[in-house]
Design a protein around this motif. Structure first.
Motif, mmCIF file in Angstrom:
data_model
loop_
_atom_site.group_PDB
_atom_site.id
_atom_site.type_symbol
_atom_site.label_atom_id
_atom_site.label_comp_id
_atom_site.label_asym_id
_atom_site.label_seq_id
_atom_site.Cartn_x
_atom_site.Cartn_y
_atom_site.Cartn_z
ATOM 1 N N ILE A 427 0.886 -1.163 0.000
ATOM 2 C CA ILE A 427 0.000 0.000 0.000
ATOM 3 C C ILE A 427 0.922 1.209 0.000
ATOM 4 C CG2 ILE A 427 -1.840 1.209 1.226
ATOM 5 C CD1 ILE A 427 -2.674 -1.448 2.447
ATOM 6 N N ILE A 428 1.078 1.821 -1.170
ATOM 7 C CA ILE A 428 2.169 2.773 -1.389
ATOM 8 C C ILE A 428 1.645 4.043 -2.052
ATOM 9 C CG2 ILE A 428 4.345 3.135 -2.641
ATOM 10 C CD1 ILE A 428 4.928 0.211 -2.398
ATOM 11 N N ASP A 429 2.125 5.182 -1.558
ATOM 12 C CA ASP A 429 1.969 6.469 -2.239
ATOM 13 C C ASP A 429 0.510 6.849 -2.457
ATOM 14 O OD1 ASP A 429 2.990 8.792 -3.290
ATOM 15 O OD2 ASP A 429 3.187 8.010 -5.323
ATOM 16 N N ASN A 430 -0.326 6.610 -1.455
ATOM 17 C CA ASN A 430 -1.709 7.064 -1.504
ATOM 18 C C ASN A 430 -1.847 8.362 -0.707
ATOM 19 O OD1 ASN A 430 -3.138 4.544 -2.739
ATOM 20 N ND2 ASN A 430 -1.825 3.725 -1.132
ATOM 21 N N ILE A 431 -2.834 9.171 -1.073
ATOM 22 C CA ILE A 431 -3.158 10.384 -0.327
ATOM 23 C C ILE A 431 -4.512 10.159 0.339
ATOM 24 C CG2 ILE A 431 -3.657 12.842 -0.466
ATOM 25 C CD1 ILE A 431 -1.824 12.977 -2.890
ATOM 26 N N ILE A 432 -4.551 10.324 1.668
ATOM 27 C CA ILE A 432 -5.776 10.053 2.422
ATOM 28 C C ILE A 432 -6.111 11.289 3.246
ATOM 29 C CG2 ILE A 432 -6.857 8.558 4.128
ATOM 30 C CD1 ILE A 432 -5.077 6.305 3.167
ATOM 31 N N ASP A 433 -7.328 11.802 3.060
ATOM 32 C CA ASP A 433 -7.714 13.102 3.591
ATOM 33 C C ASP A 433 -9.060 12.992 4.313
ATOM 34 O OD1 ASP A 433 -7.355 15.791 3.999
ATOM 35 O OD2 ASP A 433 -8.013 16.417 2.007
ATOM 36 N N TYR A 434 -9.188 13.633 5.479
ATOM 37 C CA TYR A 434 -10.451 13.686 6.216
ATOM 38 C C TYR A 434 -11.013 12.294 6.533
ATOM 39 C CZ TYR A 434 -10.580 18.641 4.840
ATOM 40 O OH TYR A 434 -10.290 19.968 4.631
ATOM 41 N N CYS A 435 -10.164 11.374 6.949
ATOM 42 C CA CYS A 435 -10.620 10.019 7.296
ATOM 43 C C CYS A 435 -10.326 9.736 8.770
ATOM 44 C CB CYS A 435 -9.932 8.971 6.416
ATOM 45 S SG CYS A 435 -10.372 9.060 4.670
ATOM 46 N N PHE A 436 -11.277 9.164 9.476
ATOM 47 C CA PHE A 436 -11.113 8.800 10.878
ATOM 48 C C PHE A 436 -9.976 7.788 11.056
ATOM 49 C CE2 PHE A 436 -12.772 5.977 14.414
ATOM 50 C CZ PHE A 436 -12.341 6.811 15.449
ATOM 51 N N ARG A 437 -9.908 6.815 10.177
ATOM 52 C CA ARG A 437 -8.797 5.871 10.094
ATOM 53 C C ARG A 437 -8.312 5.860 8.654
ATOM 54 N NH1 ARG A 437 -9.109 6.497 14.735
ATOM 55 N NH2 ARG A 437 -9.499 4.996 16.410
ATOM 56 N N GLY A 438 -7.046 6.215 8.458
ATOM 57 C CA GLY A 438 -6.532 6.271 7.091
ATOM 58 C C GLY A 438 -6.350 4.891 6.485
ATOM 59 N N ILE A 439 -5.468 4.087 7.095
ATOM 60 C CA ILE A 439 -5.223 2.703 6.675
ATOM 61 C C ILE A 439 -5.411 1.818 7.905
ATOM 62 C CG2 ILE A 439 -3.532 1.064 5.759
ATOM 63 C CD1 ILE A 439 -2.202 3.419 4.312
ATOM 64 N N TYR A 440 -6.290 0.839 7.800
ATOM 65 C CA TYR A 440 -6.597 -0.059 8.915
ATOM 66 C C TYR A 440 -6.216 -1.476 8.491
ATOM 67 C CZ TYR A 440 -9.392 -2.520 12.455
ATOM 68 O OH TYR A 440 -9.810 -3.341 13.474
ATOM 69 N N LEU A 441 -5.293 -2.089 9.243
ATOM 70 C CA LEU A 441 -4.785 -3.408 8.881
ATOM 71 C C LEU A 441 -5.080 -4.414 9.979
ATOM 72 C CD1 LEU A 441 -1.248 -2.422 7.522
ATOM 73 C CD2 LEU A 441 -3.353 -2.742 6.219
ATOM 74 N N ASN A 442 -5.484 -5.612 9.567
ATOM 75 C CA ASN A 442 -5.763 -6.703 10.497
ATOM 76 C C ASN A 442 -5.293 -8.019 9.873
ATOM 77 O OD1 ASN A 442 -7.390 -7.618 13.014
ATOM 78 N ND2 ASN A 442 -8.128 -8.934 11.375
ATOM 79 N N ALA A 443 -4.581 -8.823 10.627
ATOM 80 C CA ALA A 443 -4.178 -10.172 10.193
ATOM 81 C C ALA A 443 -3.474 -10.154 8.843
ATOM 82 C CB ALA A 443 -5.392 -11.103 10.150
ATOM 83 N N VAL A 444 -2.408 -9.366 8.738
ATOM 84 C CA VAL A 444 -1.645 -9.312 7.496
ATOM 85 C C VAL A 444 -0.199 -9.693 7.774
ATOM 86 C CG1 VAL A 444 -3.149 -7.539 6.527
ATOM 87 C CG2 VAL A 444 -1.059 -6.853 7.718
ATOM 88 N N ARG A 445 0.474 -10.158 6.730
ATOM 89 C CA ARG A 445 1.896 -10.477 6.837
ATOM 90 C C ARG A 445 2.576 -10.199 5.508
ATOM 91 N NH1 ARG A 445 2.473 -16.235 5.366
ATOM 92 N NH2 ARG A 445 0.414 -17.090 4.913
#
Length: 741
Positions: A427-445
């Motif tokens: 997950i690279i080079d994204n622009i995230i604006d006005y978000c309560f959680r920008g990137i949310y990750l669970n159970a990843v490797r």
């Protein structure tokens, strides 16, 4: 055998086909319980009859386990009226069953500029005996008319005239000539034959306007033509001819019913479309009043449903929000489109090998896309969620594996990018604006999270732009990257935040083998990373090997709890450090523990890199090699106990700490001996100590009278290759002995 309640359903060929097209018609058969009938190894006979009697008996082609296909050729159709269809299936074991048992399929010939055939349901009757006589009487009357050269009827005289103004003697002559032309046409019993014949036209696809679409819908006044039937007809024709559906620009095409697509259905709009603000001019616009808009044909749902959408502007007008595509996508392309007001544009299911790129998703009411994304790319999309709706997610990945999410701009989602599970993705080079959680990750490797930019990720904007926030959004910190549970083997680096409460949160459980560095919260250095992890007995290796930099503890005694094994954590300003269970602070250049005692090694490494001239390498060794950074040396012995050593001047009774990355055995099982030899001022050896490299560190004290010692790296057997890695020698801190971190 006759089974009550069995049915027939048409799966392709369209509800209207033009005379002479030789369009294949495809049908599925269902039991009285509604289950599809397996036709594997079966023979399917088709019986077609009109009021004049039986017109056609032929064997259908069994395309796959559930679908039978047949073609009505021009010579089979001679009049208008109802033509009824009955199927007789002979199963591999010899059982025979007739379909359908009640309402039967029928083809109706309808005059409309040119004759068309429309598939309908009517009651099938036993008509052959009652109609044979009528047919004979009728043909006798026709023969009298067409063979009489003296017939003065104006319509007959007109029909006898050729285009070049020549006139036939009787009406029968031009009819025979026309029939001969048609008989000379190739047999178009398969779609490939038909495609070869019309291939010059197929490069332009099947134009929806050629299938009856008008494109005059005005969504403001809700007036115009419903083009649903025309679009379905274009889809069916494109599938049969293995080409695409072409959609010219228009004021708007209204779609009020779900469209049934096939694997490989491709929609191409006339003009390139990609932009945040929708223009109604010169665009391919589709206004939908159905959900889902696209549904896969049951015959393809277990295969690899491929879909292409390109250069089209979609607008949902259902009111409550619709789903545009509701099936898994494989080997599909969704690019350069505009989507407005949908509940979910792509409800992907278990999809894979899909490119979603350069699209604009505006006023999304739930998810721009949701489902499994395996071997897929989600690139350069603009996603804008409706700020007045709670629970929105820009990109919702139930599984993101071997995929890339990059270059997307996401704003006003409750969660910008959410991943429930996955592996080996970026997950690279994204622009995230006005978000309560920008990137949310669970159970990843095996993830790389890097170069993302976060802005306005703060509760100060909870009600911005008429947003309707949840209670959490008004009271809790907003977070750029939220690591939930079970995060393994990930790199999180060089992410940047502005106007953000907290850039990275590690506040749940189940973390190991993480490298987090180079991240920056521009306006709030002390809110770059928050570490408040919990113990996870269910998670193997919990808390092992966490390498975290840029972490600012607000207080020195804010210890990570519980203890992290094999981990190293350094603050943003390099003032607070956590090494293997010890929290220390840099006080005027000296590291001290929380009680103020000196910590670790006091001074610099006394052993230079192996490329320093001070190292003496036994001249009898061969194949010597030193790494580019000078921290590793390799040589092959020609005898026993050949070595490399470095001499250190010292005083007697002084304590030292020796640390190395070398283990006692290499891959061949040969021992790597590391020893210290002590000498007096006469250069007489006073003794020696073994440094036990398998423990990676060793404390030793120089004996009385010692003024010099050698650190010796030795190979104990001849004709073997030895590799010694980084070595550190420091004066030992008497207050606190620490493990090597």
């Amino acid at each position: 055998m006759h089974r009550e309640g069995n049915t027939v359903e048409q799966v392709f060929g369209g509800t209207v086909i033009k005379k002479g097209n030789h369009t294949p018609l495809g049908f599925n058969f269902r039991t009285e319980n509604g289950q599809l009938v397996d036709l594997t190894g079966s023979i399917v006979q088709v019986k077609v009859a009109s009021d004049k009697g039986m017109l056609l008996e032929k064997e259908a082609i069994v395309l796959n386990a559930y679908t039978a296909q047949f073609v009505i050729e021009f010579k089979d159709i001679t009049e208008t009226g109802n033509i009824r269809i009955e199927f007789v299936v002979t199963y591999p074991g010899g059982t025979i069953e007739k379909f359908p048992s009640g309402d039967l399929q029928c083809i109706k010939i309808m005059p409309k500029h040119e004759e068309e055939y429309k598939v309908e349901n009517i009651i099938f009757e036993n008509i052959k005996e009652n109609t044979d006589k009528k047919y004979i009487d009728f043909t006798d009357q026709v023969n009298v008319i067409i063979t009489d050269p003296e017939n003065s009827n104006t319509e007959v005289i007109k029909a006898k005239a050729e285009e070049d103004k020549n006139t036939f003697a009787t009406l029968k002559s031009p009819l025979d000539a026309e029939q001969k032309k048609r008989n000379d046409l190739p047999n178009l019993g398969s779609s490939s034959d038909l495609r070869d014949l019309v291939s010059p036209m197929l490069d332009r696809g099947i134009n929806v306007k050629d299938c009856g679409a008008v494109g005059d819908w005005n969504e403001d006044t809700r007036t115009g033509t419903d083009d649903s039937v025309a679009f379905q007809k274009a889809i069916d024709k494109a599938y049969m001819l293995n080409t695409f559906v072409y959609i010219p620009s228009s004021q708007g095409y209204k779609i009020s019913n779900s469209l049934i697509t096939r694997s490989g259905t491709t929609f191409i709009g006339e003009n390139y479309y990609n932009g945040i603000i929708e223009s109604r001019k010169n665009k391919t616009r589709i206004v939908t009043y159905a959900t889902p808009v696209f549904r896969i044909n049951p015959a393809d749902e277990n295969s690899k449903p491929r879909l292409v959408l390109k250069n089209i502007a979609f607008t949902d007008k259902t009111g409550s929000g619709a789903v545009l595509v509701e099936y898994k996508l494989e080997s599909s392309y969704v690019e350069d489109n505009f989507f407005y007001n949908y509940l979910c544009v792509l409800n992907n299911g278990a999809g894979r090998l899909t490119y979603i790129q350069r699209n604009s998703f505006l006023n999304v009411r739930k998810y721009a896309m949701k489902g499994d994304f395996i071997d897929s790319y989600i690139l350069n999309n603009y996603i804008n969620n409706a700020p007045s709706i709670q629970g929105t997610v820009g990109i919702y990945c139930t599984n993101l594996s071997m995929s890339k999410v990059s270059g997307n701009f996401i704003d006003f989602s409750e969660v910008g990018i959410r991943v429930e599970t996955g592996k080996a993705s970026s997950i690279i080079d994204n622009i995230i604006d006005y978000c309560f959680r920008g990137i949310y990750l669970n159970a990843v490797r095996g993830y790389i999270i890097s170069l993302n930019k976060f802005n306005h990720i703060t509760k100060a904007y909870a009600t911005h732009n008429s947003r309707v926030p949840t209670d959490e959004m008004t009271t809790n910190n907003w977070i750029g990257i939220c690591l939930n549970k079970s995060i393994t083997g990930c790199v999180i680096s060089e992410n940047v935040a502005t106007d953000t409460d907290l850039l990275i949160s590690i506040e749940s459980e189940g973390y190991k083998n993480l490298r987090i560095n180079g991240n920056l919260n521009a306006e709030a250095f002390d809110n770059t990373i928050k570490l408040n992890r919990k113990a996870a007995t269910w998670f193997s290796g919990d808390g092992e090997n966490l390498e975290i930099e840029d972490l600012s503890f607000r207080k020195v005694n804010t210890l990570p709890n519980p203890i992290l094994t094999g981990s190293r954590i350094v603050s943003f300003d390099n003032q607070v450090c956590y090494i293997n269970g010890y929290t220390v602070r840099n006080v005027n250049g000296t590291w001290r523990d929380t009680k103020g005692k000196l910590f670790g090694f006091d001074g610099v490494n006394m052993l230079p890199n192996f490329n320093d001239v001070g190292w003496n390498i036994n001249s009898n060794t061969i194949n010597g090699n030193i790494s580019n950074d000078g921290k590793e040396i390799t040589f092959t012995t020609t005898g026993v106990y050949q070595d490399a050593y470095y001499a250190i001047n010292c005083i007697e009774n002084e304590k030292y700490l020796f640390i190395t990355d070398t283990t006692i055995n290499n891959k061949q099982g040969n021992r790597h001996l590391m020893e210290v030899w002590y000498y007096n001022d006469s250069n007489t050896k006073l003794g020696q100590s073994t440094l036990y490299p398998d423990k990676t560190e060793r404390v030793f004290t120089t004996p009385t009278g010692c003024v010099k010692f050698h650190i010796r790296l030795r190979g104990d057997l001849p004709s073997n290759t030895y590799t010694f890695k980084r070595c550190v020698l420091v004066k030992h801190n008497e207050y606190l002995a620490i493990p090597y971190g």
